[in-house]
Design a protein around this motif. Structure first.
Motif: not given
Lengths: 208, 208
Positions: A10, A14, A54, A75-79, A81, A83, A106
DNA sequence: TAGATTGTTAATCGATTAACAATC
DNA sequence: TAGATTGTTAATCGATTAACAATC
């Protein structure tokens, strides 16, 4: 049934993401695990292994589509979204983070600043007004904050964490040098500057 | 013949050190690996194993002398050496580090600030004058700087690292999000904020 | 086809956990 | 002595590295 992904993997994603972003800016259409590894000092085998966790991303004999791989890792990292961050404790470090330019690419935006010090409440930092941390619940809800960033002194950090979680944040990024207790469903990442600096001191001491 | 110490172990030592410092402040004379582990969420076996790497520190049936263990871990980490830091790039992050209060108890002092921006050269931050980074060699030598802290934009970071090493620094603490190349005898620690934040995003994404 | 490069399986390496004798 | 706790060896677990078949 979902396989557990190692933290080491993980933490490398990045780096892949950033390097792909740079490669995209260079208009590089395709990149091999070899070239990606060369740019990051990571072995190509390690990269392929990480990605294999993945799914399948590349084409044998060819390499990886830069844009597509960047997209999929993002997408895997949720970037993707977007935040929303609140920074609690607007001292030197909190203020620096409020101005940090590397968050935006990011997908992170600082949307709220909170402090308990009445002398700075009402001030603006980077266009964001500092609000009273006693109004935590209200602010977190109104600004739809996802992530609480803790930059208060260590002694106050656990109390702030508790209040953030009660107010509904979904994750905590902690800069206070102390172990925080949080419920298991709230991801917590500690950013402990003294570890890195002490490790540097250690290696310099051995070097002598 | 010297056994290699794992980075994981080195990274835990500062946590032990800090917890022992707090225990000392509580006037706790003796601490067990069990109690130390409880305070840090680390298993007592892990702690004993880490310490065993460096020798024998405790007394069977009793535990560890807080003051002595703190002292010895401090020596292993080189925290008794009073390292002298120069910060290169006095933007928001560099300025925050210049004011960071948690360095002093670990034996680090910021002694120089350097920037290339003429508009801020001559200003003081936390009582330290910002000097012209074009005078790097001179300042590093005069102030007897041990560690260069890089807080410039990524594109400038490698050039700054090269100049710091030429000027004689013995280690580099890098905050720029880029892989630096340095000679093998110069310890380098990267502090990459986007890794932690992206990892948080990952875990929050899985949590959903 | 020949060369390049992925995805995946097997082998190795290293770190953590468990167990327990030593001893305070 | 009995209970507590370290230091260390053995067992397990997990991550990295090596090798190579598949295939573009």
């Amino acid at each position: 049934m979902k396989k557990t992904i190692s933290q080491a993997t993980i933490d490398r994603l990045p780096l892949y993401f950033r390097t792909l972003r740079l490669a995209e800016a260079e208009d590089l259409p395709i990149i091999s695990s070899d070239e990606l590894g060369r740019r990051l000092d990571i072995t190509p085998e390690q990269i392929r292994k990480d990605l294999a966790t993945f799914g399948q991303f590349g084409r044998k004999g060819i390499g990886y589509d830069v844009r597509e791989l960047k997209e999929r890792i993002g997408n895997i990292l949720g970037l993707h979204k977007n935040w929303r961050l609140a920074i609690i404790g607007v001292g030197h470090l909190g203020g620096a983070l409020a101005n940090y330019v590397n968050f935006a690419p990011l997908g992170f935006s600082v949307v709220a600043l909170l402090d308990i010090n009445e002398k700075i409440i009402g001030n603006e930092v980077n266009g964001i007004e500092i609000e009273d941390s006693r109004r935590m619940n209200e602010v977190i809800a109104a600004k739809e904050v996802d992530i609480g960033v803790i930059t208060v002194p260590a002694v106050e950090a656990q109390g702030v964490a508790d209040k953030l979680i009660a107010a509904g944040v979904k994750g905590i990024w902690n800069f206070a040098p102390i172990k925080l207790s949080v419920p298991p469903n709230i991801p917590l990442v500690n950013e402990d500057l003294s570890i890195g600096l002490s490790a540097l001191s250690y290696h310099m001491t051995q070097e002598d």
